[in-house]
Design an enzyme around this catalytic site. Structure first.
Site, PDB file in Angstrom:
ATOM      1  N   HIS A  61     -42.019   0.956   1.038  1.00 11.99           N
ATOM      2  CA  HIS A  61     -42.078  -0.500  -0.818  1.00 11.99           C
ATOM      3  C   HIS A  61     -44.135  -0.741  -0.761  1.00 11.99           C
ATOM      4  CE1 HIS A  61     -41.692  -4.883  -0.471  1.00 11.99           C
ATOM      5  NE2 HIS A  61     -42.761  -4.152  -1.846  1.00 11.99           N
ATOM      6  N   MET A  92     -48.931  -1.779   3.251  1.00 12.79           N
ATOM      7  CA  MET A  92     -50.076  -2.875   2.620  1.00 12.79           C
ATOM      8  C   MET A  92     -51.625  -2.296   2.819  1.00 12.79           C
ATOM      9  SD  MET A  92     -48.264  -6.689   4.615  1.00 12.79           S
ATOM     10  CE  MET A  92     -45.512  -6.104   4.662  1.00 12.79           C
ATOM     11  N   GLY A 117     -46.396  -9.579   1.920  1.00 13.45           N
ATOM     12  CA  GLY A 117     -46.705  -9.798   2.420  1.00 13.45           C
ATOM     13  C   GLY A 117     -46.441  -9.225   4.736  1.00 13.45           C
ATOM     14  N   HIS A 170     -37.050   1.207   6.286  1.00 11.38           N
ATOM     15  CA  HIS A 170     -37.904   0.148   4.758  1.00 11.38           C
ATOM     16  C   HIS A 170     -39.364   0.698   5.592  1.00 11.38           C
ATOM     17  CE1 HIS A 170     -38.616  -2.241   1.856  1.00 11.38           C
ATOM     18  NE2 HIS A 170     -39.336  -3.008   2.958  1.00 11.38           N
ATOM     19  N   MET A 179     -46.892  -2.086  -1.439  1.00  8.36           N
ATOM     20  CA  MET A 179     -47.294  -3.069  -1.964  1.00  8.36           C
ATOM     21  C   MET A 179     -48.953  -3.254  -1.403  1.00  8.36           C
ATOM     22  SD  MET A 179     -45.171  -5.656   0.806  1.00  8.36           S
ATOM     23  CE  MET A 179     -44.900  -4.673   1.385  1.00  8.36           C
ATOM     24  N   ASP A 186     -35.303  -8.205  -0.710  1.00  9.74           N
ATOM     25  CA  ASP A 186     -36.347  -7.988   0.268  1.00  9.74           C
ATOM     26  C   ASP A 186     -37.042  -9.452   0.691  1.00  9.74           C
ATOM     27  OD1 ASP A 186     -37.759  -6.831   2.009  1.00  9.74           O
ATOM     28  OD2 ASP A 186     -39.414  -5.889   1.124  1.00  9.74           O
ATOM     29  N   SER A 211     -36.545  -3.286   8.554  1.00  7.11           N
ATOM     30  CA  SER A 211     -37.820  -3.213   7.877  1.00  7.11           C
ATOM     31  C   SER A 211     -38.872  -2.881   9.596  1.00  7.11           C
ATOM     32  CB  SER A 211     -38.057  -4.320   7.304  1.00  7.11           C
ATOM     33  OG  SER A 211     -39.376  -4.471   7.353  1.00  7.11           O
ATOM     34  N   ASP A 255     -43.286  -0.721   5.283  1.00 11.39           N
ATOM     35  CA  ASP A 255     -44.280  -1.488   3.958  1.00 11.39           C
ATOM     36  C   ASP A 255     -45.754  -1.056   4.207  1.00 11.39           C
ATOM     37  OD1 ASP A 255     -42.054  -3.762   3.397  1.00 11.39           O
ATOM     38  OD2 ASP A 255     -42.317  -3.784   5.408  1.00 11.39           O
ATOM     39  N   MET A 262     -38.068  -9.315  -4.881  1.00  8.79           N
ATOM     40  CA  MET A 262     -38.329 -10.421  -3.937  1.00  8.79           C
ATOM     41  C   MET A 262     -37.862 -11.515  -3.100  1.00  8.79           C
ATOM     42  SD  MET A 262     -40.871  -7.453  -2.064  1.00  8.79           S
ATOM     43  CE  MET A 262     -41.364  -8.762  -0.546  1.00  8.79           C
TER      44      MET A 262
HETATM   45  C1  DX5 Z   1     -42.190  -8.534   3.697  1.00 14.03           C
HETATM   46  C2  DX5 Z   1     -41.953  -7.641   3.391  1.00 14.03           C
HETATM   47  C3  DX5 Z   1     -40.849  -7.039   4.565  1.00 14.03           C
HETATM   48  C4  DX5 Z   1     -40.428  -7.794   5.192  1.00 14.03           C
HETATM   49  C5  DX5 Z   1     -39.620  -8.893   5.434  1.00 14.03           C
HETATM   50  O1  DX5 Z   1     -43.767  -8.391   2.478  1.00 14.03           O
HETATM   51  O2  DX5 Z   1     -42.135  -6.680   2.023  1.00 14.03           O
HETATM   52  O3  DX5 Z   1     -39.788  -6.277   3.937  1.00 14.03           O
HETATM   53  O4  DX5 Z   1     -40.555  -6.468   6.366  1.00 14.03           O
HETATM   54  O5  DX5 Z   1     -39.562  -9.548   6.948  1.00 14.03           O
HETATM   55  P1  DX5 Z   1     -38.334  -9.997   7.354  1.00 14.03           P
HETATM   56  O6  DX5 Z   1     -36.640  -9.874   7.070  1.00 14.03           O
HETATM   57  O7  DX5 Z   1     -38.688 -10.772   7.973  1.00 14.03           O
HETATM   58  O8  DX5 Z   1     -38.383 -11.648   6.062  1.00 14.03           O
HETATM   59 ZN    ZN Z   2     -40.519  -4.954   2.045  1.00 14.84          ZN
END
Ligand code: DX5
Ligand code: ZN
Length: 228
Positions: free
Chosen positions: A64, A35, A140, A31, A66, A173, A8, A33, A135
């Site tokens: 992903h 947000m 977040g 990956h 969010m 994740d 990620s 993210d 999840m």
């Molecule tokens: C959190 C994200 C994840 C995040 C995971 O909401 O969706 O993808 O990057 O990070 P780690 O692996 O550090 O928990």
């Molecule tokens: Zn994610």
């Protein structure tokens, strides 16, 4: 299917995204993210950054989302170059229509469940999806602790996939690391997102290899994988 490791970039240096993508070249997917500071209390990046990143790397992008209103935005991320797009069921107005639209545009369609969202109401939707994301932290932020209480949901989802004979990938994740990845694999996950465990390591490419090896041997010993 072989296990897959998706670093990620949330834990990468956002000023050097092309280099950070290169640093994990052996990874199956990157990956990404997205947000919006509404669906989750954090803000990251949007369509223009995804377009640039898609041009800068050969590794396929696993988006992903969010965000609120994924019905409106998800198709734009396919056009931006994403090969897989995950929307949250809690935010989607019409998840079946949205999954079909993502597939029709040429990407893999995936649906995510927050920790408090059960899988059971969505059993009949599974054939519409290429991947389901469970999840294992509240979405977040990176670097949070893995929620062990999600393991039964992973197990139940794997049973539903087997029951319906689906090719669905099962992604986890949040808090996935060398100390938690084996539990996820044993429970039935086969796609592993890891942010801090990869980009926090001295050698991110080596961290990907090590996680893959752990997941592979845990899967080889897992009852759900032996049944087939
Ligand atoms: C959190 C994200 C994840 C995040 C995971 O909401 O969706 O993808 O990057 O990070 P780690 O692996 O550090 O928990
Ligand atoms: Zn994610």
């Amino acid at each position: 299917m072989a296990v897959q490791i998706n670093p990620s970039i949330l834990s990468a240096d956002f000023a050097r995204l092309a280099d950070e993508a290169k640093a994990v070249e052996g990874a199956d997917w990157l990956h990404v993210d997205v947000m919006d500071n509404h669906f989750v209390p954090n803000l990251t990046l949007g369509v223009p950054v995804v377009e640039s990143l898609a041009r800068a790397t050969d590794t396929p992008l696993d988006l992903h989302l969010m965000i609120e209103a994924p019905d409106r935005w998800a198709p734009q991320y396919v056009e931006a170059g994403a090969s897989s797009v995950t929307f949250h069921v809690e935010a989607a107005a019409a998840p079946v229509r949205l999954a079909r639209e993502i597939r029709a545009k040429g990407a893999r369609a995936s649906m995510a469940l927050k920790p408090a969202t059960p899988i059971e109401p969505y059993e009949d939707l599974l054939p519409e999806l290429d991947m389901l994301l469970i999840m294992t932290v509240e979405p977040g932020f990176g670097g949070q602790s893995f929620l062990d209480i999600m393991l039964p949901k992973i197990r139940r989802t794997r049973e539903l996939i087997a029951k319906h004979g689906l090719e669905l990938w099962l992604q986890v994740d949040g808090g996935v690391s060398e100390s938690t990845i084996e539990r996820c694999a044993e429970a039935g996950a086969d796609v592993f997102v890891a942010g801090s465990a990869v980009y926090g390591a001295q050698d991110p490419a080596e961290a990907v290899r090590a996680l893959r090896e752990q997941a592979r041997s845990a899967t080889a010993n897992a009852s759900w994988a032996c049944d087939h």
